[in-house]
Motif scaffolding. Structure first.
Motif, PDB file in Angstrom:
ATOM      1  N   ILE A 100       0.852  -1.192   0.000  1.00  0.00           N
ATOM      2  CA  ILE A 100       0.000   0.000   0.000  1.00  0.00           C
ATOM      3  C   ILE A 100       0.889   1.244   0.000  1.00  0.00           C
ATOM      4  O   ILE A 100       1.695   1.449   0.912  1.00  0.00           O
ATOM      5  CB  ILE A 100      -0.912   0.038   1.253  1.00  0.00           C
ATOM      6  N   CYS A 101       0.725   2.056  -1.017  1.00  0.00           N
ATOM      7  CA  CYS A 101       1.510   3.289  -1.128  1.00  0.00           C
ATOM      8  C   CYS A 101       1.187   4.216   0.041  1.00  0.00           C
ATOM      9  O   CYS A 101       0.032   4.349   0.453  1.00  0.00           O
ATOM     10  CB  CYS A 101       1.199   3.986  -2.449  1.00  0.00           C
ATOM     11  N   THR A 102       2.215   4.861   0.558  1.00  0.00           N
ATOM     12  CA  THR A 102       2.033   5.742   1.714  1.00  0.00           C
ATOM     13  C   THR A 102       1.522   7.127   1.319  1.00  0.00           C
ATOM     14  O   THR A 102       1.333   7.972   2.192  1.00  0.00           O
ATOM     15  CB  THR A 102       3.355   5.890   2.483  1.00  0.00           C
ATOM     16  N   HIS A 103       1.286   7.342   0.026  1.00  0.00           N
ATOM     17  CA  HIS A 103       0.712   8.628  -0.375  1.00  0.00           C
ATOM     18  C   HIS A 103      -0.796   8.587  -0.160  1.00  0.00           C
ATOM     19  O   HIS A 103      -1.290   9.071   0.840  1.00  0.00           O
ATOM     20  CB  HIS A 103       1.079   8.945  -1.829  1.00  0.00           C
ATOM     21  N   LEU A 104      -1.520   7.948  -1.065  1.00  0.00           N
ATOM     22  CA  LEU A 104      -2.979   7.885  -0.926  1.00  0.00           C
ATOM     23  C   LEU A 104      -3.511   6.462  -0.966  1.00  0.00           C
ATOM     24  O   LEU A 104      -4.706   6.263  -1.152  1.00  0.00           O
ATOM     25  CB  LEU A 104      -3.660   8.735  -2.012  1.00  0.00           C
ATOM     26  N   GLY A 105      -2.644   5.494  -0.808  1.00  0.00           N
ATOM     27  CA  GLY A 105      -3.112   4.123  -0.617  1.00  0.00           C
ATOM     28  C   GLY A 105      -3.262   3.268  -1.850  1.00  0.00           C
ATOM     29  O   GLY A 105      -3.868   2.198  -1.778  1.00  0.00           O
ATOM     30  N   CYS A 106      -2.734   3.686  -2.996  1.00  0.00           N
ATOM     31  CA  CYS A 106      -2.766   2.801  -4.168  1.00  0.00           C
ATOM     32  C   CYS A 106      -1.841   1.607  -3.907  1.00  0.00           C
ATOM     33  O   CYS A 106      -0.948   1.674  -3.082  1.00  0.00           O
ATOM     34  CB  CYS A 106      -2.284   3.538  -5.410  1.00  0.00           C
ATOM     35  N   ARG A 107      -2.086   0.540  -4.646  1.00  0.00           N
ATOM     36  CA  ARG A 107      -1.237  -0.644  -4.489  1.00  0.00           C
ATOM     37  C   ARG A 107      -0.011  -0.515  -5.383  1.00  0.00           C
ATOM     38  O   ARG A 107      -0.135  -0.267  -6.574  1.00  0.00           O
ATOM     39  CB  ARG A 107      -2.027  -1.902  -4.829  1.00  0.00           C
ATOM     40  N   LEU A 118       6.583   0.705  -8.112  1.00  0.00           N
ATOM     41  CA  LEU A 118       5.918   1.837  -8.728  1.00  0.00           C
ATOM     42  C   LEU A 118       4.496   1.939  -8.192  1.00  0.00           C
ATOM     43  O   LEU A 118       3.768   0.940  -8.141  1.00  0.00           O
ATOM     44  CB  LEU A 118       5.886   1.669 -10.252  1.00  0.00           C
ATOM     45  N   SER A 119       4.116   3.122  -7.787  1.00  0.00           N
ATOM     46  CA  SER A 119       2.730   3.395  -7.423  1.00  0.00           C
ATOM     47  C   SER A 119       2.116   4.107  -8.622  1.00  0.00           C
ATOM     48  O   SER A 119       2.482   5.253  -8.915  1.00  0.00           O
ATOM     49  CB  SER A 119       2.670   4.286  -6.179  1.00  0.00           C
ATOM     50  N   PRO A 120       1.221   3.451  -9.333  1.00  0.00           N
ATOM     51  CA  PRO A 120       0.764   3.987 -10.614  1.00  0.00           C
ATOM     52  C   PRO A 120      -0.133   5.220 -10.501  1.00  0.00           C
ATOM     53  O   PRO A 120      -0.270   5.954 -11.471  1.00  0.00           O
ATOM     54  CB  PRO A 120      -0.012   2.818 -11.236  1.00  0.00           C
ATOM     55  N   CYS A 121      -0.693   5.475  -9.351  1.00  0.00           N
ATOM     56  CA  CYS A 121      -1.670   6.577  -9.257  1.00  0.00           C
ATOM     57  C   CYS A 121      -1.034   7.945  -9.495  1.00  0.00           C
ATOM     58  O   CYS A 121      -1.566   8.771 -10.219  1.00  0.00           O
ATOM     59  CB  CYS A 121      -2.353   6.552  -7.903  1.00  0.00           C
ATOM     60  N   HIS A 122       0.123   8.190  -8.862  1.00  0.00           N
ATOM     61  CA  HIS A 122       0.754   9.507  -8.995  1.00  0.00           C
ATOM     62  C   HIS A 122       2.254   9.354  -9.209  1.00  0.00           C
ATOM     63  O   HIS A 122       3.037  10.222  -8.838  1.00  0.00           O
ATOM     64  CB  HIS A 122       0.490  10.353  -7.744  1.00  0.00           C
ATOM     65  N   ASN A 123       2.634   8.217  -9.785  1.00  0.00           N
ATOM     66  CA  ASN A 123       4.039   7.949 -10.101  1.00  0.00           C
ATOM     67  C   ASN A 123       4.970   7.999  -8.893  1.00  0.00           C
ATOM     68  O   ASN A 123       6.089   8.511  -8.975  1.00  0.00           O
ATOM     69  CB  ASN A 123       4.547   8.895 -11.198  1.00  0.00           C
ATOM     70  N   GLY A 124       4.530   7.475  -7.794  1.00  0.00           N
ATOM     71  CA  GLY A 124       5.414   7.317  -6.650  1.00  0.00           C
ATOM     72  C   GLY A 124       6.364   6.161  -6.915  1.00  0.00           C
ATOM     73  O   GLY A 124       5.975   5.142  -7.474  1.00  0.00           O
ATOM     74  N   VAL A 125       7.629   6.331  -6.534  1.00  0.00           N
ATOM     75  CA  VAL A 125       8.629   5.297  -6.777  1.00  0.00           C
ATOM     76  C   VAL A 125       9.358   4.993  -5.469  1.00  0.00           C
ATOM     77  O   VAL A 125       9.742   5.908  -4.731  1.00  0.00           O
ATOM     78  CB  VAL A 125       9.645   5.753  -7.861  1.00  0.00           C
ATOM     79  N   GLY A 135       8.544  11.161  -6.278  1.00  0.00           N
ATOM     80  CA  GLY A 135       7.085  11.274  -6.262  1.00  0.00           C
ATOM     81  C   GLY A 135       6.562  11.751  -4.920  1.00  0.00           C
ATOM     82  O   GLY A 135       7.335  12.101  -4.038  1.00  0.00           O
ATOM     83  N   PRO A 136       5.250  11.746  -4.776  1.00  0.00           N
ATOM     84  CA  PRO A 136       4.643  12.356  -3.588  1.00  0.00           C
ATOM     85  C   PRO A 136       4.599  11.514  -2.310  1.00  0.00           C
ATOM     86  O   PRO A 136       4.247  12.065  -1.272  1.00  0.00           O
ATOM     87  CB  PRO A 136       3.208  12.645  -4.060  1.00  0.00           C
ATOM     88  N   PRO A 137       4.939  10.229  -2.312  1.00  0.00           N
ATOM     89  CA  PRO A 137       4.828   9.496  -1.035  1.00  0.00           C
ATOM     90  C   PRO A 137       5.641  10.166   0.073  1.00  0.00           C
ATOM     91  O   PRO A 137       6.829  10.468  -0.107  1.00  0.00           O
ATOM     92  CB  PRO A 137       5.368   8.096  -1.359  1.00  0.00           C
ATOM     93  N   PRO A 138       5.029  10.380   1.227  1.00  0.00           N
ATOM     94  CA  PRO A 138       5.699  11.108   2.300  1.00  0.00           C
ATOM     95  C   PRO A 138       6.668  10.267   3.133  1.00  0.00           C
ATOM     96  O   PRO A 138       7.457  10.805   3.897  1.00  0.00           O
ATOM     97  CB  PRO A 138       4.529  11.586   3.171  1.00  0.00           C
TER      98      PRO A 138
END
Ligand code: FES
Length: 153
Positions: A100-107, A118-125, A135-138
């Motif tokens: 679970i991505c720590t930005h907004l919870g995408c897988r 890769l988090s496909p929602c907002h290109n978190g890496v 990317g935006p993951p905090p």
């Protein structure tokens, strides 16, 4: 004497009304408090999830395991899907990362050619250890405690 009796009656009525109000408040308030506080009190319980065999994990490559867990949400208990990437570099120490991505919870998913999650929602890496690359993951991916038993974890 009569006035003293009236005052007593008045005080009695005040106490009776206060007592009835208190009972009504308790009847509505206690379940509401239990609803709000109850799940927090239960969160201390740690449940282990059996994910699979150690032999299915390739050295140096995060391997995805899926399972279902029961989770209490308010008054209800629901089965929810969980995904965990397990990584070992040496076959002795295992790291279990949430998918679970720590930005907004995408897988997140493992891209082996890039050796990154890769988090496909907002290109978190994230790198293979779950640390944020871009990317935006905090913060890094959440890591779970692991233990092994009889060739399983
Ligand atoms: S949810 Fe992963 S980058 Fe936004």
């Amino acid at each position: 004497m009569e006035e003293q009796e009236n005052v007593s009656r008045r005080n009695f009525m005040k106490m009776a009304i206060s007592a009835i109000g208190g009972l009504i408040g308790a009847a509505f308030g206690l379940p509401a408090i239990a609803y709000i506080v109850g799940p927090a009190l239960n969160s201390e319980q740690a449940d282990w999830i059996r994910l699979g065999s150690l032999s299915t994990i390739e050295l140096g490559t995060p391997t995805l395991f899926k399972s279902k867990v029961s989770r209490q949400i308010g008054w209800t208990v629901e089965k929810v899907d969980v995904g965990v990437y397990v990584l070992t570099e040496d076959g002795r120490n295992y790291h279990a990362l949430s998918n679970i991505c720590t930005h907004l919870g995408c897988r997140v998913r493992w891209i082996s050619e890039r050796e990154q999650f890769l988090s496909p929602c907002h290109n978190g890496v994230f790198d293979k250890h779950g640390l944020v690359v871009s990317g935006p993951p905090p913060r890094p991916l959440d890591e779970f405690e692991t233990k092994t038993e009889d060739g399983n974890f």
